[in-house]
Design an enzyme around this catalytic site. Structure first.
Site, PDB file in Angstrom:
ATOM      1  N   ASN A  60      -7.450  -2.291  14.564  1.00 50.95           N
ATOM      2  CA  ASN A  60      -8.873  -2.461  14.244  1.00 50.95           C
ATOM      3  C   ASN A  60      -9.085  -3.639  13.287  1.00 50.95           C
ATOM      4  O   ASN A  60     -10.146  -3.781  12.696  1.00 50.95           O
ATOM      5  CB  ASN A  60      -9.452  -1.170  13.647  1.00 50.95           C
ATOM      6  CG  ASN A  60      -8.760  -0.754  12.352  1.00 50.95           C
ATOM      7  OD1 ASN A  60      -7.884  -1.457  11.862  1.00 50.95           O
ATOM      8  ND2 ASN A  60      -9.152   0.374  11.797  1.00 50.95           N
ATOM      9  N   ASP A  71       0.829  -1.205   0.000  1.00 54.51           N
ATOM     10  CA  ASP A  71       0.000   0.000   0.000  1.00 54.51           C
ATOM     11  C   ASP A  71       0.865   1.257   0.000  1.00 54.51           C
ATOM     12  O   ASP A  71       2.091   1.185   0.148  1.00 54.51           O
ATOM     13  CB  ASP A  71      -0.940  -0.014   1.222  1.00 54.51           C
ATOM     14  CG  ASP A  71      -0.256  -0.437   2.527  1.00 54.51           C
ATOM     15  OD1 ASP A  71       0.991  -0.516   2.557  1.00 54.51           O
ATOM     16  OD2 ASP A  71      -0.957  -0.685   3.504  1.00 54.51           O
ATOM     17  N   HIS A  83      -7.360  -4.225  10.504  1.00 53.83           N
ATOM     18  CA  HIS A  83      -7.122  -3.970   9.079  1.00 53.83           C
ATOM     19  C   HIS A  83      -5.923  -4.764   8.570  1.00 53.83           C
ATOM     20  O   HIS A  83      -5.025  -5.148   9.330  1.00 53.83           O
ATOM     21  CB  HIS A  83      -7.013  -2.469   8.760  1.00 53.83           C
ATOM     22  CG  HIS A  83      -5.765  -1.769   9.165  1.00 53.83           C
ATOM     23  ND1 HIS A  83      -5.766  -0.574   9.846  1.00 53.83           N
ATOM     24  CD2 HIS A  83      -4.459  -2.060   8.963  1.00 53.83           C
ATOM     25  CE1 HIS A  83      -4.528  -0.172  10.042  1.00 53.83           C
ATOM     26  NE2 HIS A  83      -3.711  -1.058   9.524  1.00 53.83           N
ATOM     27  N   GLU A  86      -9.494  -1.157   5.543  1.00 56.60           N
ATOM     28  CA  GLU A  86     -10.122  -0.826   6.818  1.00 56.60           C
ATOM     29  C   GLU A  86     -11.400  -1.653   7.008  1.00 56.60           C
ATOM     30  O   GLU A  86     -11.937  -2.210   6.036  1.00 56.60           O
ATOM     31  CB  GLU A  86     -10.466   0.668   6.835  1.00 56.60           C
ATOM     32  CG  GLU A  86      -9.241   1.584   6.794  1.00 56.60           C
ATOM     33  CD  GLU A  86      -8.562   1.737   8.140  1.00 56.60           C
ATOM     34  OE1 GLU A  86      -8.601   0.792   8.954  1.00 56.60           O
ATOM     35  OE2 GLU A  86      -7.974   2.798   8.378  1.00 56.60           O
TER      36      GLU A  86
HETATM   37  C1  GLP Z   1      -0.275   0.044   8.822  1.00 55.48           C
HETATM   38  C2  GLP Z   1       0.000  -0.669   7.474  1.00 55.48           C
HETATM   39  C3  GLP Z   1      -0.210  -2.136   7.617  1.00 55.48           C
HETATM   40  C4  GLP Z   1       0.383  -2.580   8.933  1.00 55.48           C
HETATM   41  C5  GLP Z   1      -0.482  -2.075  10.044  1.00 55.48           C
HETATM   42  C6  GLP Z   1       0.101  -2.285  11.435  1.00 55.48           C
HETATM   43  O1  GLP Z   1      -1.086   1.143   8.728  1.00 55.48           O
HETATM   44  N1  GLP Z   1      -0.731  -0.155   6.366  1.00 55.48           N
HETATM   45  O2  GLP Z   1       0.368  -2.817   6.517  1.00 55.48           O
HETATM   46  O3  GLP Z   1       0.427  -3.974   9.023  1.00 55.48           O
HETATM   47  O4  GLP Z   1      -0.887  -0.745   9.818  1.00 55.48           O
HETATM   48  O5  GLP Z   1       1.086  -1.355  11.719  1.00 55.48           O
HETATM   49  P1  GLP Z   1       2.149  -1.543  12.890  1.00 55.48           P
HETATM   50  O6  GLP Z   1       2.972  -2.698  12.525  1.00 55.48           O
HETATM   51  O7  GLP Z   1       2.933  -0.252  12.890  1.00 55.48           O
HETATM   52  O8  GLP Z   1       1.366  -1.743  14.130  1.00 55.48           O
END
Ligand code: GLP
Length: 260
Positions: A135, A67, A137, A142
């Protein structure tokens, strides 16, 4: 689905790196799906260390990002493209032109999404690394995302913007829109490795792995994939149900492994 529960987050990085290195070493032209965020930093550091010790080469590997933020160019310090450069490709023998991502500054989101889908059709991801949002995702899909969704532009939830504000100077600089692979796109990968650490991920992980499959928890779609490996530390696994095993009792250096 295989579940590997380790004592602490440093071991998540080691077990995750074992899976990535095993795939890359055994594959002639590896295609790696790469995630961004705090969860993967330790894993990428572990890969860099193994590469520095000449244990693994990524010279034949292509990498595809999940992404990107809308409005941030590939060289913007907070772009995901730059995150992968900083934490992964420049630390390995992975050439920048073998790393593919979504163009966050495109004038035509639909054309960009279609172009990326075509690229992913041509270079099927063999191993996709993912984290999980608090959440539930997956990538930037989302809650509410269709489980059959493809790459597209989406608005971020307030919670994800708050969670990701730590990477930006000011919270109001977190973009409101993103381009993301869809859930259906991610499920095309031959193998998916989910890494999760910390108590703040325990509810999301339990809902994703043991709750009903549905768009309210996009990561629950992983239950439908035949080859998923979840690597979690004891805190992140603490709300999972596997017999009576108390996950806080997982000994250091001795992962608990089960198939479910
Ligand atoms: C982000 C990314 C995801 C990631 C998730 C968790 O926003 N778009 O690919 O897995 O949220 O993030 P983190 O590893 O910093 O908790």
């Amino acid at each position: 689905m295989k579940l590997i529960v380790v004592a602490e987050s440093a071991e998540v990085a080691v077990s995750g790196a074992d899976l990535v290195c095993d795939y890359v070493a055994k594959t002639t032209s590896p295609v790696l799906g790469v995630a961004t965020g705090g969860s993967v930093v330790g894993l990428y550091r572990e890969l860099a260390q193994r590469h520095a010790r000449k244990e693994i080469s990524f010279g034949a590997t292509r990498a595809f990002l999940l992404d990107e933020y809308v409005g941030l160019g590939a060289d913007h310090p907070q772009s995901y493209r730059q995150f992968i450069r900083d934490h992964l490709s420049t630390q390995l023998d992975l050439h920048d032109d073998c790393v593919f991502g979504l163009n966050g500054t495109t004038a035509d989101f639909d054309a960009e999404a279609l172009h990326y889908e075509r690229l992913l059709d041509k270079h099927r991801v063999g191993l996709q690394i993912v984290g999980i949002g608090r959440n539930g995702h997956l990538a930037f899909n989302e809650p509410g995302s269709s489980l059959a969704s493809r790459t597209r532009v989406l608005p971020l939830s307030a919670q994800t913007r708050r969670d990701n504000a730590r990477f930006f100077d000011r919270s109001e600089n977190v973009p409101s829109f993103v381009l993301t692979q869809g859930i259906g796109t991610i499920l095309q990968a031959a193998r998916i490795v989910l890494v999760a650490s910390g108590a703040h991920k325990s509810t999301a992980l339990a809902r994703a792995l043991e709750g009903p499959v549905g768009s309210r928890v996009p990561a629950s779609a992983l239950q439908l994939h035949a080859d998923v490996v979840v690597v979690a530390d004891a805190e992140a696994a603490s709300e999972l149900t596997i017999g009576d095993l108390p996950f806080e009792a997982v000994p250091a250096g001795r992962p608990f492994v089960t198939t479910r």
